[in-house]
Design a protein around this motif. Structure first.
Motif, PDB file in Angstrom:
ATOM      1  N   GLY A 114      83.139 102.595  71.850  1.00  0.00           N
ATOM      2  CA  GLY A 114      82.697 101.230  72.132  1.00  0.00           C
ATOM      3  C   GLY A 114      81.229 101.193  72.502  1.00  0.00           C
ATOM      4  O   GLY A 114      80.455 102.099  72.182  1.00  0.00           O
ATOM      5  N   VAL A 115      80.854 100.135  73.198  1.00  0.00           N
ATOM      6  CA  VAL A 115      79.459  99.905  73.585  1.00  0.00           C
ATOM      7  C   VAL A 115      79.235 100.418  75.002  1.00  0.00           C
ATOM      8  O   VAL A 115      79.884  99.964  75.943  1.00  0.00           O
ATOM      9  N   LYS A 116      78.310 101.350  75.129  1.00  0.00           N
ATOM     10  CA  LYS A 116      77.924 101.809  76.476  1.00  0.00           C
ATOM     11  C   LYS A 116      76.923 100.833  77.076  1.00  0.00           C
ATOM     12  O   LYS A 116      77.046 100.435  78.231  1.00  0.00           O
ATOM     13  N   ARG A 117      75.909 100.444  76.290  1.00  0.00           N
ATOM     14  CA  ARG A 117      74.953  99.451  76.760  1.00  0.00           C
ATOM     15  C   ARG A 117      74.145  98.914  75.583  1.00  0.00           C
ATOM     16  O   ARG A 117      74.130  99.494  74.491  1.00  0.00           O
ATOM     17  N   ILE A 118      73.461  97.808  75.851  1.00  0.00           N
ATOM     18  CA  ILE A 118      72.573  97.168  74.879  1.00  0.00           C
ATOM     19  C   ILE A 118      71.187  97.117  75.497  1.00  0.00           C
ATOM     20  O   ILE A 118      71.014  96.579  76.599  1.00  0.00           O
ATOM     21  N   GLY A 119      70.194  97.686  74.816  1.00  0.00           N
ATOM     22  CA  GLY A 119      68.827  97.696  75.316  1.00  0.00           C
ATOM     23  C   GLY A 119      68.013  96.559  74.715  1.00  0.00           C
ATOM     24  O   GLY A 119      68.005  96.369  73.498  1.00  0.00           O
ATOM     25  N   TRP A 120      67.336  95.814  75.576  1.00  0.00           N
ATOM     26  CA  TRP A 120      66.469  94.711  75.136  1.00  0.00           C
ATOM     27  C   TRP A 120      65.024  95.051  75.462  1.00  0.00           C
ATOM     28  O   TRP A 120      64.697  95.369  76.610  1.00  0.00           O
ATOM     29  N   GLN A 121      64.157  94.976  74.445  1.00  0.00           N
ATOM     30  CA  GLN A 121      62.736  95.231  74.665  1.00  0.00           C
ATOM     31  C   GLN A 121      62.036  93.918  74.961  1.00  0.00           C
ATOM     32  O   GLN A 121      62.092  92.974  74.166  1.00  0.00           O
ATOM     33  N   MET A 122      61.366  93.861  76.098  1.00  0.00           N
ATOM     34  CA  MET A 122      60.693  92.649  76.528  1.00  0.00           C
ATOM     35  C   MET A 122      59.298  92.549  75.910  1.00  0.00           C
ATOM     36  O   MET A 122      58.725  93.535  75.466  1.00  0.00           O
ATOM     37  N   GLU A 123      58.768  91.346  75.932  1.00  0.00           N
ATOM     38  CA  GLU A 123      57.461  91.091  75.326  1.00  0.00           C
ATOM     39  C   GLU A 123      56.326  91.685  76.155  1.00  0.00           C
ATOM     40  O   GLU A 123      55.276  92.049  75.619  1.00  0.00           O
ATOM     41  N   SER A 124      56.503  91.785  77.467  1.00  0.00           N
ATOM     42  CA  SER A 124      55.439  92.245  78.357  1.00  0.00           C
ATOM     43  C   SER A 124      56.052  92.739  79.657  1.00  0.00           C
ATOM     44  O   SER A 124      57.233  92.512  79.946  1.00  0.00           O
ATOM     45  N   LEU A 125      55.229  93.391  80.480  1.00  0.00           N
ATOM     46  CA  LEU A 125      55.685  93.782  81.805  1.00  0.00           C
ATOM     47  C   LEU A 125      56.001  92.558  82.657  1.00  0.00           C
ATOM     48  O   LEU A 125      56.905  92.577  83.500  1.00  0.00           O
ATOM     49  N   GLN A 126      55.250  91.478  82.437  1.00  0.00           N
ATOM     50  CA  GLN A 126      55.508  90.243  83.174  1.00  0.00           C
ATOM     51  C   GLN A 126      56.888  89.685  82.814  1.00  0.00           C
ATOM     52  O   GLN A 126      57.625  89.206  83.685  1.00  0.00           O
ATOM     53  N   ALA A 127      57.246  89.770  81.552  1.00  0.00           N
ATOM     54  CA  ALA A 127      58.562  89.298  81.129  1.00  0.00           C
ATOM     55  C   ALA A 127      59.672  90.173  81.710  1.00  0.00           C
ATOM     56  O   ALA A 127      60.743  89.674  82.085  1.00  0.00           O
ATOM     57  N   LEU A 128      59.415  91.475  81.790  1.00  0.00           N
ATOM     58  CA  LEU A 128      60.381  92.387  82.403  1.00  0.00           C
ATOM     59  C   LEU A 128      60.581  92.027  83.874  1.00  0.00           C
ATOM     60  O   LEU A 128      61.722  91.954  84.368  1.00  0.00           O
TER      61      LEU A 128
END
Length: 304
Positions: A65-79
């Motif tokens: 199954g799915v262990k995790r889903i990684g999302w890449q943010m647009e910037s450090l500010q968005a993170l």
């Protein structure tokens, strides 16, 4: 920071639990067309369809199954905006240890559970480049495309993604599916929610650059005895031409060619389509009963 400050670059990567790492590596490399830069060592493996460190991660597990889903943010500010907002609404965030971040090829990162399905989301801003450029073996990839999950409360999952992660709805199929994009990424959907009795994986998609790759993939899977469970067909919501097939654990993978893209400013509104087969395939195909049935969602625990 406001929810509007939460801005994404793309669906970053997907980590899958698999029951036989060697068998899965053979499938994802030789059948699907991804590349692993290192031999299987320990209980995990990185694969890619791009010049990034990885697009897919496989982890040896008793439960596919799915262990995790990684999302890449647009910037450090968005993170920072995601983390601050989650803290404000009382959602627990867990920092990824520095050693693990280094192994993943990412910088600062944290994880949190999506509360309606329990799936683990990981958020980060940067990912290292692979040691060498990606050279296709048989399939020309555009990118890791999207992931679709099953939710027992689709409207609640949709609301969470809209209200707390600044996603956008592209289209809906009545009482069945919500197609969403991680704003301001333009693709019709990088995430979708399918209604179902319990949380789980529906399918993982890889976008290809040539229609011929879908056709060649269809023949390659047939010749290798890989179960094809839907397609070749064409999705009305996204206009994508698709092919669905099963990995060694029975998890559903998809090749697709073509997808509607949305402008950041003044996009069209979401459409509501009827819950009929015609809303998922212009060409009248019927999914195999095995399609999109396998894949548990691993809950976030310390060290996961």
């Amino acid at each position: 920071m406001a929810v509007s400050d939460i801005r994404f670059r793309r669906l970053g990567y997907i980590a899958l639990n698999v029951s036989d790492l060697g068998k899965s590596r053979d499938f994802y490399e030789s059948k699907l067309g991804l590349k692993a830069d290192q031999p299987v060592a320990g209980a995990q493996l990185f694969l890619r369809c791009s010049d990034r460190h990885h697009d897919l991660m496989l982890i040896q597990s008793h439960t596919p199954g799915v262990k995790r889903i990684g999302w890449q943010m647009e910037s450090l500010q968005a993170l920072a905006a995601v983390r601050e907002h989650f803290t404000a609404i009382g959602l627990t965030t867990t920092a990824v240890p520095a050693a693990e971040s280094a192994a993943l090829g990412i910088g600062e990162a944290f994880r949190a559970s999506e509360p309606t399905t329990g799936v683990t989301f990981e958020f980060y801003f940067e990912m290292a480049a692979a040691p060498v450029a990606f050279v296709p073996t048989h399939t020309q990839f555009m990118n890791l495309g999207h992931i679709v999950l099953v939710s027992p409360d689709r409207p609640a999952t949709e609301r969470f993604m809209l209200e707390h992660l600044n996603f956008r709805v592209s289209d809906r199929i009545d009482n069945a599916v919500t197609f969403m994009r991680c704003f301001p990424n333009p693709y019709h959907h990088s995430f979708a929610i399918n209604a179902g009795a319990k949380p789980g994986l529906h399918h993982v998609n890889f976008m290809v650059t040539e229609l011929a790759d879908v056709g060649r993939g269809n023949n390659r899977m047939k010749q290798a005895g890989v179960p094809i469970v839907y397609g070749i067909g064409k999705h009305p919501p996204s206009e994508s031409i698709f092919l669905y097939f099963l990995d060694p654990d029975g998890m559903t993978m998809e090749y697709s060619f073509g997808m509607e893209e949305f402008p950041e400013e003044a996009p069209r509104g979401p459409r509501n389509m009827p819950a009929t087969l015609e809303s998922i395939d212009y060409w009248g195909g019927i999914p195999d009963p095995r399609a999109c049935k396998t894949g548990e969602l691993e809950r976030l625990t310390q060290g996961s």
